[in-house]
Design a protein around this motif. Sequence first.
Motif, PDB file in Angstrom:
ATOM      1  N   ASP A 130       0.834  -1.203   0.000  1.00 56.49           N
ATOM      2  CA  ASP A 130       0.000   0.000   0.000  1.00 56.49           C
ATOM      3  C   ASP A 130       0.868   1.251   0.000  1.00 56.49           C
ATOM      4  OD1 ASP A 130      -2.463  -1.261   0.082  1.00 56.49           O
ATOM      5  OD2 ASP A 130      -3.207   0.018   1.696  1.00 56.49           O
ATOM      6  N   TYR A 131       0.343   2.288  -0.643  1.00 59.87           N
ATOM      7  CA  TYR A 131       0.946   3.611  -0.525  1.00 59.87           C
ATOM      8  C   TYR A 131      -0.162   4.578  -0.136  1.00 59.87           C
ATOM      9  CZ  TYR A 131       3.484   7.890  -1.510  1.00 59.87           C
ATOM     10  OH  TYR A 131       4.093   9.120  -1.380  1.00 59.87           O
ATOM     11  N   ARG A 132       0.114   5.421   0.854  1.00 59.16           N
ATOM     12  CA  ARG A 132      -0.888   6.345   1.374  1.00 59.16           C
ATOM     13  C   ARG A 132      -0.360   7.776   1.330  1.00 59.16           C
ATOM     14  NH1 ARG A 132      -1.720   1.625   4.005  1.00 59.16           N
ATOM     15  NH2 ARG A 132       0.043   1.834   5.422  1.00 59.16           N
ATOM     16  N   TRP A 133      -1.239   8.693   1.047  1.00 63.30           N
ATOM     17  CA  TRP A 133      -0.906  10.117   1.065  1.00 63.30           C
ATOM     18  C   TRP A 133      -1.913  10.836   1.946  1.00 63.30           C
ATOM     19  CZ3 TRP A 133      -3.772  14.421  -0.443  1.00 63.30           C
ATOM     20  CH2 TRP A 133      -3.073  15.633  -0.474  1.00 63.30           C
ATOM     21  N   THR A 134      -1.409  11.596   2.913  1.00 63.23           N
ATOM     22  CA  THR A 134      -2.269  12.310   3.852  1.00 63.23           C
ATOM     23  C   THR A 134      -1.937  13.793   3.805  1.00 63.23           C
ATOM     24  OG1 THR A 134      -2.282  10.369   5.301  1.00 63.23           O
ATOM     25  CG2 THR A 134      -3.080  12.429   6.235  1.00 63.23           C
ATOM     26  N   GLU A 135      -2.960  14.617   3.701  1.00 58.42           N
ATOM     27  CA  GLU A 135      -2.774  16.062   3.579  1.00 58.42           C
ATOM     28  C   GLU A 135      -2.653  16.710   4.964  1.00 58.42           C
ATOM     29  OE1 GLU A 135      -4.739  19.803   1.117  1.00 58.42           O
ATOM     30  OE2 GLU A 135      -6.029  18.212   1.883  1.00 58.42           O
TER      31      GLU A 135
END
Length: 586
Positions: free
Chosen positions: A417-422
């Motif tokens: 998984d790859y996650r991006w959080t602002e």
Amino acid sequence: MSYEIASSVGQAKSTSILRCCLLLGLIFIARPTYASFTDSITIGNPKALSLGHAVTADPPDIDSIHFNPAGLARLKGRQMYVKGIVGVFSTEMEFGEYGEYTQGVHDNYREQYKEYEDGNGNLTHNRSPWEVYAYDEALNSKSESEGGPTIMLPGGMVDLPIGAGGSGGASYNPPGSRFTFGTNVYAPLMNGFSRSETDTGRFAQERVAFTVITYFSPTVAFEISDTLSVGASVNFNYAGMGMELPIREPHIAIFFLGSPFIQKNFCNEDGTVNESNSLTGTAIDLCTEVPPYSQYADLNFEVDNNLVLGYNMGMLWQPAPWLTLGLSYNSAIDVEMDGEFNWPVNDPFKTFLVNFQSSPGWNEIVNGLGALGIQLPTAQQIADQSTGPLTVSYEVPQRWNVGLSLQITPRWKYNLDYRWTEWSAFSDIDLDFGVDVPLLMWGALADQVGTGGRNGISPNKVAYKLGLQDVGYWGMGTEYQYSDRLVLRAGFEDRPSAVPETAPNAFIPMNDAKLISVGFGYDLEEQRHIDFAFGYLLSETHFPPCSAPLGNACNPNDVVYPVYMGQDIKTKVEAMLFELSFQQHF
């Protein structure tokens, strides 16, 4: 004496007495935002934990509602889920020696005090011995959280004896239908802790709780085809936040107010006010002793909101029997919480401010600044206990998740998984106190004079600018089908900090962290299933003296709560998680 120390002391001496007192008044609240960096940890799903939360393409039963709502389409018939989590959390702060700057400040002022010692080593002018006046309880000390976690619930903060909880949900797929419906209870964010009243880390936070609980999450998933599914949920959340924060601020201006220069020019030998001092020609009371490491005030508040809305969306696509791809989105959540605050000023700082603001000519100063639109508190406002309504607003950041699940062999599966959080959206936290707060009235003027308003302080509001950065990170997990009933799992997750390296924050103890985990799933009789997982998370950070603008800053212009000015700080956060779930058709 180093050039930095000489420059700082020179600044203090050349600054007007009024400005020194303004610096005294700037008390800023420590940020509890480290709790926000526990992405998915408190969801409580053992399959997700044991696979390093790499489950966007392999969503776990009812918690698909959080990780990828499209996964709900895989659940057939009627099913119920119960899960439990036990966590052992530890937050430590280690305070070491002073760096060159702070040690130089101590040495410089200690040398000045020598001319005012009596034969027994005591300071005259009604002052304490230097060892008492400059005593810092945090020097070479260690702070540890105690007991179970502290959480915010309707009604207030609660200290749990152990970190344990349970929740669950249910799903329903009508016979022959491509639709699946479900709802779930889980905690996207739940963190907090407490320290003892004598713990030296209490000035970073003595007791804090930061909570978001999803108590109702109606969800629908739809099988577009045998290989493609989509899903969406609407989340009804409870949000709460509480804090108990003792406040101190050993700024160099406070050392200066206790210096021989002040004693010579503003005070008589017996500690009373010099009513005809040579500098101003009038009596200004600066003679109340305020040790630089004393506790000046206490900030306590609890705020919450029973209805905060968000939503999740997701998609699953299986282009080949051995490959599944997943994409999901967790929406931003706009949170506005209401409650009450209590912010009393403690002696001797309160007595100092009352005496100073009762000096002859003070009313003229207040009226003159008032004509310029600058509000300052009266002596009576300082003497009163500050209480009133409080509204806290912030945005829980949005998050995108993308993942793949590879069935490498009939028994081995690999997830990534790859996650991006602002996290940059979480940088603005607004506190509206509803009434003018004396310390903030001082702080607003000091903020304008010292930084041009950079710290966002007004008489009744504080606008935090945390300066966080958006973060992308990855997790992976592997699964081995040991037998027809038993599956074994292991995972790893790299969790970088959202705090920029250029602006370290010593009050966010959880920074770069690693999570390792193991677990298993087992099929019981009569369409029942259990999952278990164990996870270990570790985050360690070192803040050398003067490195963190919030925490151990040394620049005299950094008057934003340098509570451990110029001191070496090390933080360590550990978490051991035990999670168990039970699934049954009914």
